[in-house]
Design an enzyme around this catalytic site. Structure first.
Site, PDB file in Angstrom:
ATOM      1  N   ASN A  13       0.864  -1.187   0.000  1.00 48.99           N
ATOM      2  CA  ASN A  13       0.000   0.000   0.000  1.00 48.99           C
ATOM      3  C   ASN A  13       0.907   1.246   0.000  1.00 48.99           C
ATOM      4  O   ASN A  13       1.674   1.480   0.940  1.00 48.99           O
ATOM      5  CB  ASN A  13      -0.882  -0.058   1.255  1.00 48.99           C
ATOM      6  CG  ASN A  13      -1.823   1.120   1.375  1.00 48.99           C
ATOM      7  OD1 ASN A  13      -1.423   2.267   1.249  1.00 48.99           O
ATOM      8  ND2 ASN A  13      -3.083   0.830   1.646  1.00 48.99           N
ATOM      9  N   LYS A  16       0.534   3.740   2.985  1.00 47.73           N
ATOM     10  CA  LYS A  16       1.161   3.258   4.222  1.00 47.73           C
ATOM     11  C   LYS A  16       2.673   3.294   4.098  1.00 47.73           C
ATOM     12  O   LYS A  16       3.369   3.654   5.045  1.00 47.73           O
ATOM     13  CB  LYS A  16       0.762   1.804   4.467  1.00 47.73           C
ATOM     14  CG  LYS A  16      -0.646   1.574   4.886  1.00 47.73           C
ATOM     15  CD  LYS A  16      -0.749   0.096   5.141  1.00 47.73           C
ATOM     16  CE  LYS A  16      -2.126  -0.365   5.434  1.00 47.73           C
ATOM     17  NZ  LYS A  16      -2.131  -1.809   5.677  1.00 47.73           N
ATOM     18  N   ASP A  71      -0.617  -3.737   9.921  1.00 46.58           N
ATOM     19  CA  ASP A  71      -1.973  -4.125   9.529  1.00 46.58           C
ATOM     20  C   ASP A  71      -2.886  -3.114  10.184  1.00 46.58           C
ATOM     21  O   ASP A  71      -2.743  -2.805  11.366  1.00 46.58           O
ATOM     22  CB  ASP A  71      -2.334  -5.545   9.960  1.00 46.58           C
ATOM     23  CG  ASP A  71      -3.580  -6.009   9.215  1.00 46.58           C
ATOM     24  OD1 ASP A  71      -3.525  -6.122   7.980  1.00 46.58           O
ATOM     25  OD2 ASP A  71      -4.622  -6.220   9.866  1.00 46.58           O
ATOM     26  N   PHE A 157      -5.331   8.573   1.595  1.00 47.65           N
ATOM     27  CA  PHE A 157      -5.644   7.340   0.876  1.00 47.65           C
ATOM     28  C   PHE A 157      -6.753   6.589   1.614  1.00 47.65           C
ATOM     29  O   PHE A 157      -7.181   6.991   2.698  1.00 47.65           O
ATOM     30  CB  PHE A 157      -4.387   6.466   0.749  1.00 47.65           C
ATOM     31  CG  PHE A 157      -3.836   5.979   2.071  1.00 47.65           C
ATOM     32  CD1 PHE A 157      -2.983   6.762   2.822  1.00 47.65           C
ATOM     33  CD2 PHE A 157      -4.193   4.730   2.566  1.00 47.65           C
ATOM     34  CE1 PHE A 157      -2.482   6.318   4.043  1.00 47.65           C
ATOM     35  CE2 PHE A 157      -3.699   4.267   3.789  1.00 47.65           C
ATOM     36  CZ  PHE A 157      -2.848   5.078   4.527  1.00 47.65           C
ATOM     37  N   GLY A 158      -7.200   5.510   0.995  1.00 43.60           N
ATOM     38  CA  GLY A 158      -8.166   4.611   1.640  1.00 43.60           C
ATOM     39  C   GLY A 158      -9.410   5.326   2.144  1.00 43.60           C
ATOM     40  O   GLY A 158     -10.064   6.061   1.414  1.00 43.60           O
ATOM     41  N   ASP A 160      -9.618   7.720   4.313  1.00 43.47           N
ATOM     42  CA  ASP A 160      -9.352   9.062   4.861  1.00 43.47           C
ATOM     43  C   ASP A 160     -10.513  10.053   4.669  1.00 43.47           C
ATOM     44  O   ASP A 160     -10.786  10.853   5.571  1.00 43.47           O
ATOM     45  CB  ASP A 160      -8.071   9.655   4.254  1.00 43.47           C
ATOM     46  CG  ASP A 160      -6.815   9.101   4.905  1.00 43.47           C
ATOM     47  OD1 ASP A 160      -6.921   8.527   6.003  1.00 43.47           O
ATOM     48  OD2 ASP A 160      -5.731   9.244   4.316  1.00 43.47           O
TER      49      ASP A 160
HETATM   50  P1  IMP Z   1      -4.330  -3.932   5.217  1.00 44.43           P
HETATM   51  O1  IMP Z   1      -3.702  -3.542   6.519  1.00 44.43           O
HETATM   52  O2  IMP Z   1      -3.335  -4.050   4.120  1.00 44.43           O
HETATM   53  O3  IMP Z   1      -5.240  -5.094   5.367  1.00 44.43           O
HETATM   54  O4  IMP Z   1      -5.222  -2.706   4.741  1.00 44.43           O
HETATM   55  C1  IMP Z   1      -5.952  -1.921   5.635  1.00 44.43           C
HETATM   56  C2  IMP Z   1      -6.954  -1.079   4.917  1.00 44.43           C
HETATM   57  O5  IMP Z   1      -7.421  -0.039   5.766  1.00 44.43           O
HETATM   58  C3  IMP Z   1      -6.349  -0.443   3.694  1.00 44.43           C
HETATM   59  O6  IMP Z   1      -7.145  -0.718   2.600  1.00 44.43           O
HETATM   60  C4  IMP Z   1      -6.320   1.014   3.985  1.00 44.43           C
HETATM   61  O7  IMP Z   1      -6.687   1.787   2.923  1.00 44.43           O
HETATM   62  C5  IMP Z   1      -7.235   1.193   5.183  1.00 44.43           C
HETATM   63  N1  IMP Z   1      -6.488   2.077   6.047  1.00 44.43           N
HETATM   64  C6  IMP Z   1      -5.517   1.756   6.931  1.00 44.43           C
HETATM   65  N2  IMP Z   1      -4.963   2.862   7.441  1.00 44.43           N
HETATM   66  C7  IMP Z   1      -5.586   3.900   6.840  1.00 44.43           C
HETATM   67  C8  IMP Z   1      -5.415   5.305   6.925  1.00 44.43           C
HETATM   68  O8  IMP Z   1      -4.557   5.850   7.612  1.00 44.43           O
HETATM   69  N3  IMP Z   1      -6.250   6.020   6.147  1.00 44.43           N
HETATM   70  C9  IMP Z   1      -7.189   5.490   5.348  1.00 44.43           C
HETATM   71  N4  IMP Z   1      -7.367   4.189   5.214  1.00 44.43           N
HETATM   72  C10 IMP Z   1      -6.571   3.402   5.955  1.00 44.43           C
END
Ligand code: IMP
Length: 202
Positions: A13, A16, A71, A157-158, A160
């Site tokens: 990601n 991240k 994670d 991202f994600g 947010d």
């Molecule tokens: P994973 O940890 O790879 O399973 O992904 C966690 C999911 O939560 C991702 O799709 C991120 O986009 C979302 N996520 C985690 N941290 C954030 C953040 O700081 N902002 C927005 N989305 C987040």
């Protein structure tokens, strides 16, 4: 234990990767799994902690490099903590983060139907695990509480755009990069971890 001069940041990601890179000392070389053509492991854990450990172990064993994995995800109170560890999987299932955010808002409205006060409470959770090639590992959890709002802002991202941290009037996506970086769940987890690992920094 030897000093850390380079570290694999175990995530594909980009959002991240950038945040974690910017939290670590500038003197440490940061390597991404894609630079080494590594796929991600299956996230078969039942918690953020288990999944960050699975990722750290997988990337560390494959690369033989000290690895820091994350994670993280969004837990929504009125949805019994969902999407939680399924945060990225919801985005895949619904086709995009925009669709997933729209579905979340629909689910929140449904859960709050006929309620006097709408419950929009949520928190972002992050588990960070560092693992050394000799198998030693340390994990820390960071959480930030807040509320879900209609999507606002174009930064980050994600999820947010739909998260307003407690004590603020804007979403993570309306904040500038530095503002979010220095308050979010990853920062909180990192600061706890930093206390334990800074002796290994140059
Ligand atoms: P994973 O940890 O790879 O399973 O992904 C966690 C999911 O939560 C991702 O799709 C991120 O986009 C979302 N996520 C985690 N941290 C954030 C953040 O700081 N902002 C927005 N989305 C987040």
């Amino acid at each position: 234990m030897y000093k850390i001069d380079k570290i694999l940041i175990g995530t594909h990601n980009k959002g991240k990767f950038k945040e974690i890179s910017d939290l670590l000392p500038k003197t440490i070389k940061k390597i991404s799994p894609s630079e080494l053509n590594m796929e991600s492991p299956e996230e078969s854990g039942k918690s953020f902690l288990q999944n960050s450990e699975i990722k750290a172990d997988f990337f560390c064993k494959k690369s033989h490099l000290t690895t820091l994995s994350d994670d993280s995800g969004l837990e929504i109170d009125c949805l019994a903590g969902k999407p939680g560890i399924f945060s990225s999987r919801w985005a895949k299932e619904f086709g995009s983060f925009n669709n997933a955010m729209f579905e979340i808002l629909k689910k929140i409205n449904k859960a709050n139907q006929n309620k006097k006060q709408k419950n929009t409470k949520a928190k972002f959770v992050c588990s960070l695990t560092i693992q050394w090639p000799n198998g030693k590992k340390i994990s820390e959890i960071g959480e930030i509480e807040g509320n879900i709002s209609p999507p606002k802002g174009n930064n980050g991202f994600g999820y947010d755009p739909i998260f307003i941290p407690q004590g603020y009037l804007k979403t993570f996506a309306e904040m500038n990069y530095k503002e979010k970086l220095l308050i979010d769940h990853r920062y909180i987890a990192y600061k706890k971890l930093e206390k334990k690992i800074k002796i290994y920094f140059q």
